[in-house]
Design a protein around this motif. Structure first.
Motif, PDB file in Angstrom:
ATOM      1  N   ALA A  62      13.572 -25.833   3.213  1.00  0.00           N
ATOM      2  CA  ALA A  62      12.657 -26.314   4.990  1.00  0.00           C
ATOM      3  C   ALA A  62      13.079 -24.829   6.008  1.00  0.00           C
ATOM      4  CB  ALA A  62      12.678 -27.433   5.592  1.00  0.00           C
ATOM      5  N   LEU A  63      14.415 -24.505   5.719  1.00  0.00           N
ATOM      6  CA  LEU A  63      14.522 -23.737   6.876  1.00  0.00           C
ATOM      7  C   LEU A  63      13.922 -22.605   6.028  1.00  0.00           C
ATOM      8  CD1 LEU A  63      16.420 -22.740   9.371  1.00  0.00           C
ATOM      9  CD2 LEU A  63      18.160 -22.078   7.826  1.00  0.00           C
ATOM     10  N   ARG A  64      13.733 -22.361   4.916  1.00  0.00           N
ATOM     11  CA  ARG A  64      13.242 -20.753   4.664  1.00  0.00           C
ATOM     12  C   ARG A  64      11.530 -21.143   4.315  1.00  0.00           C
ATOM     13  NH1 ARG A  64      17.525 -20.667  -1.452  1.00  0.00           N
ATOM     14  NH2 ARG A  64      19.018 -19.860   0.511  1.00  0.00           N
ATOM     15  N   ARG A  65      11.298 -21.899   4.260  1.00  0.00           N
ATOM     16  CA  ARG A  65       9.588 -22.225   4.264  1.00  0.00           C
ATOM     17  C   ARG A  65       9.544 -21.494   5.627  1.00  0.00           C
ATOM     18  NH1 ARG A  65       8.462 -27.670   3.096  1.00  0.00           N
ATOM     19  NH2 ARG A  65       9.623 -26.881   0.841  1.00  0.00           N
ATOM     20  N   PHE A  66       9.555 -21.385   6.706  1.00  0.00           N
ATOM     21  CA  PHE A  66       9.076 -20.998   7.679  1.00  0.00           C
ATOM     22  C   PHE A  66       9.783 -19.750   8.047  1.00  0.00           C
ATOM     23  CE2 PHE A  66       9.919 -19.856  12.445  1.00  0.00           C
ATOM     24  CZ  PHE A  66       8.532 -20.277  12.323  1.00  0.00           C
ATOM     25  N   VAL A  67      11.169 -19.318   7.963  1.00  0.00           N
ATOM     26  CA  VAL A  67      11.790 -18.353   8.614  1.00  0.00           C
ATOM     27  C   VAL A  67      11.346 -16.757   7.490  1.00  0.00           C
ATOM     28  CG1 VAL A  67      13.613 -17.033   7.730  1.00  0.00           C
ATOM     29  CG2 VAL A  67      13.993 -19.261   9.634  1.00  0.00           C
ATOM     30  N   PHE A  68      10.935 -17.439   6.710  1.00  0.00           N
ATOM     31  CA  PHE A  68      10.370 -16.123   5.501  1.00  0.00           C
ATOM     32  C   PHE A  68       9.178 -15.274   6.127  1.00  0.00           C
ATOM     33  CE2 PHE A  68      13.603 -16.386   2.086  1.00  0.00           C
ATOM     34  CZ  PHE A  68      14.772 -16.511   2.634  1.00  0.00           C
ATOM     35  N   PRO A  69       8.480 -16.583   5.642  1.00  0.00           N
ATOM     36  CA  PRO A  69       6.545 -15.883   6.508  1.00  0.00           C
ATOM     37  C   PRO A  69       7.064 -15.474   7.453  1.00  0.00           C
ATOM     38  CG  PRO A  69       7.098 -18.036   5.227  1.00  0.00           C
ATOM     39  CD  PRO A  69       8.423 -17.575   5.252  1.00  0.00           C
ATOM     40  N   VAL A  70       7.171 -15.694   8.809  1.00  0.00           N
ATOM     41  CA  VAL A  70       7.338 -15.763  10.230  1.00  0.00           C
ATOM     42  C   VAL A  70       8.598 -14.339  10.187  1.00  0.00           C
ATOM     43  CG1 VAL A  70       8.020 -16.398  12.050  1.00  0.00           C
ATOM     44  CG2 VAL A  70       7.193 -18.040  10.635  1.00  0.00           C
ATOM     45  N   SER A  71       9.396 -13.733   9.513  1.00  0.00           N
ATOM     46  CA  SER A  71      10.247 -12.975   9.729  1.00  0.00           C
ATOM     47  C   SER A  71       8.840 -11.615   8.611  1.00  0.00           C
ATOM     48  CB  SER A  71      11.351 -13.099   8.681  1.00  0.00           C
ATOM     49  OG  SER A  71      12.253 -14.208   9.769  1.00  0.00           O
ATOM     50  N   ALA A  72       8.503 -12.139   8.700  1.00  0.00           N
ATOM     51  CA  ALA A  72       7.530 -10.945   7.403  1.00  0.00           C
ATOM     52  C   ALA A  72       6.398 -11.125   8.226  1.00  0.00           C
ATOM     53  CB  ALA A  72       6.982 -11.455   5.471  1.00  0.00           C
ATOM     54  N   ALA A  73       5.747 -11.656   8.696  1.00  0.00           N
ATOM     55  CA  ALA A  73       4.775 -11.101   8.974  1.00  0.00           C
ATOM     56  C   ALA A  73       4.827 -10.604  10.615  1.00  0.00           C
ATOM     57  CB  ALA A  73       3.899 -12.550   9.908  1.00  0.00           C
ATOM     58  N   PHE A  74       5.970 -11.022  11.393  1.00  0.00           N
ATOM     59  CA  PHE A  74       6.557  -9.976  12.359  1.00  0.00           C
ATOM     60  C   PHE A  74       7.056  -9.053  12.083  1.00  0.00           C
ATOM     61  CE2 PHE A  74       9.399  -8.604  15.970  1.00  0.00           C
ATOM     62  CZ  PHE A  74       9.006  -8.611  16.699  1.00  0.00           C
ATOM     63  N   LEU A  75       7.537  -8.549  11.191  1.00  0.00           N
ATOM     64  CA  LEU A  75       7.802  -7.147  11.135  1.00  0.00           C
ATOM     65  C   LEU A  75       7.271  -6.171  10.794  1.00  0.00           C
ATOM     66  CD1 LEU A  75      11.203  -8.122   8.330  1.00  0.00           C
ATOM     67  CD2 LEU A  75      10.594  -6.495  11.256  1.00  0.00           C
ATOM     68  N   ALA A 133       5.458  -2.770  12.592  1.00  0.00           N
ATOM     69  CA  ALA A 133       5.633  -1.805  11.866  1.00  0.00           C
ATOM     70  C   ALA A 133       4.413  -1.450  12.043  1.00  0.00           C
ATOM     71  CB  ALA A 133       5.878  -1.717  10.730  1.00  0.00           C
ATOM     72  N   LEU A 134       3.507  -2.105  12.279  1.00  0.00           N
ATOM     73  CA  LEU A 134       1.801  -1.562  12.970  1.00  0.00           C
ATOM     74  C   LEU A 134       1.898  -1.121  14.187  1.00  0.00           C
ATOM     75  CD1 LEU A 134      -1.004  -1.884  12.149  1.00  0.00           C
ATOM     76  CD2 LEU A 134      -1.814  -3.353  13.409  1.00  0.00           C
ATOM     77  N   TYR A 135       2.331  -1.341  15.015  1.00  0.00           N
ATOM     78  CA  TYR A 135       2.545  -0.812  16.385  1.00  0.00           C
ATOM     79  C   TYR A 135       3.706   0.406  16.745  1.00  0.00           C
ATOM     80  CZ  TYR A 135       4.823  -0.281  20.992  1.00  0.00           C
ATOM     81  OH  TYR A 135       5.023  -0.142  22.537  1.00  0.00           O
ATOM     82  N   VAL A 136       4.183   0.445  15.626  1.00  0.00           N
ATOM     83  CA  VAL A 136       5.278   1.764  15.592  1.00  0.00           C
ATOM     84  C   VAL A 136       4.560   2.952  14.913  1.00  0.00           C
ATOM     85  CG1 VAL A 136       6.940   2.762  14.445  1.00  0.00           C
ATOM     86  CG2 VAL A 136       7.396   1.066  15.822  1.00  0.00           C
TER      87      VAL A 136
END
Length: 114
Positions: A31-44, A48-51
């Motif tokens: 349950a924790l990974r279901r949220f953390v992994f995709p959201v972390s990847a999306a934010f990174l 990266a797009l901004y940089v």
């Protein structure tokens, strides 16, 4: 002669190891990974797009939108907005999905009925 004392089988440490091997603990981790992994990847990716745009698309990023406000400033401020949005979304997700599983597991460890 070793000074390390073996841990007796009835200690709390063994109880926690036993809980870590249960399906309930696996469900909590999923349950924790279901949220953390995709959201972390999306934010990174968003960061990266901004940089990358700041480094390689200077003409685009320096485009004025209103007065002295340009696209780079808007993207920079949106980084803060997205961070707060992620924190708010995680709070909602944790309240609905993660916390009930954690409470159930805590009750099991402490031996108290739900």
């Amino acid at each position: 002669m070793s000074t390390d004392t073996p841990v007796p089988t009835g200690t709390d440490d063994n109880r926690y190891v036993a809980v870590a091997n249960t399906s309930e603990f696996d469900a909590l981790r999923r349950a924790l990974r279901r949220f953390v992994f995709p959201v972390s990847a999306a934010f990174l990716l968003w960061y990266a797009l901004y940089v990358l745009l700041s480094a390689y698309a200077r003409d685009f990023m320096s485009t004025k939108v209103v007065g002295h406000i340009n696209i780079a400033l808007i993207f920079g401020l949106l980084q803060f907005v997205s961070t707060f949005l992620i924190a708010w979304l995680y709070t909602r997700y944790a309240d609905r999905r993660v916390d009930p599983l954690a409470d159930e597991l805590r009750a099991k460890i402490e031996g108290s009925p739900e």
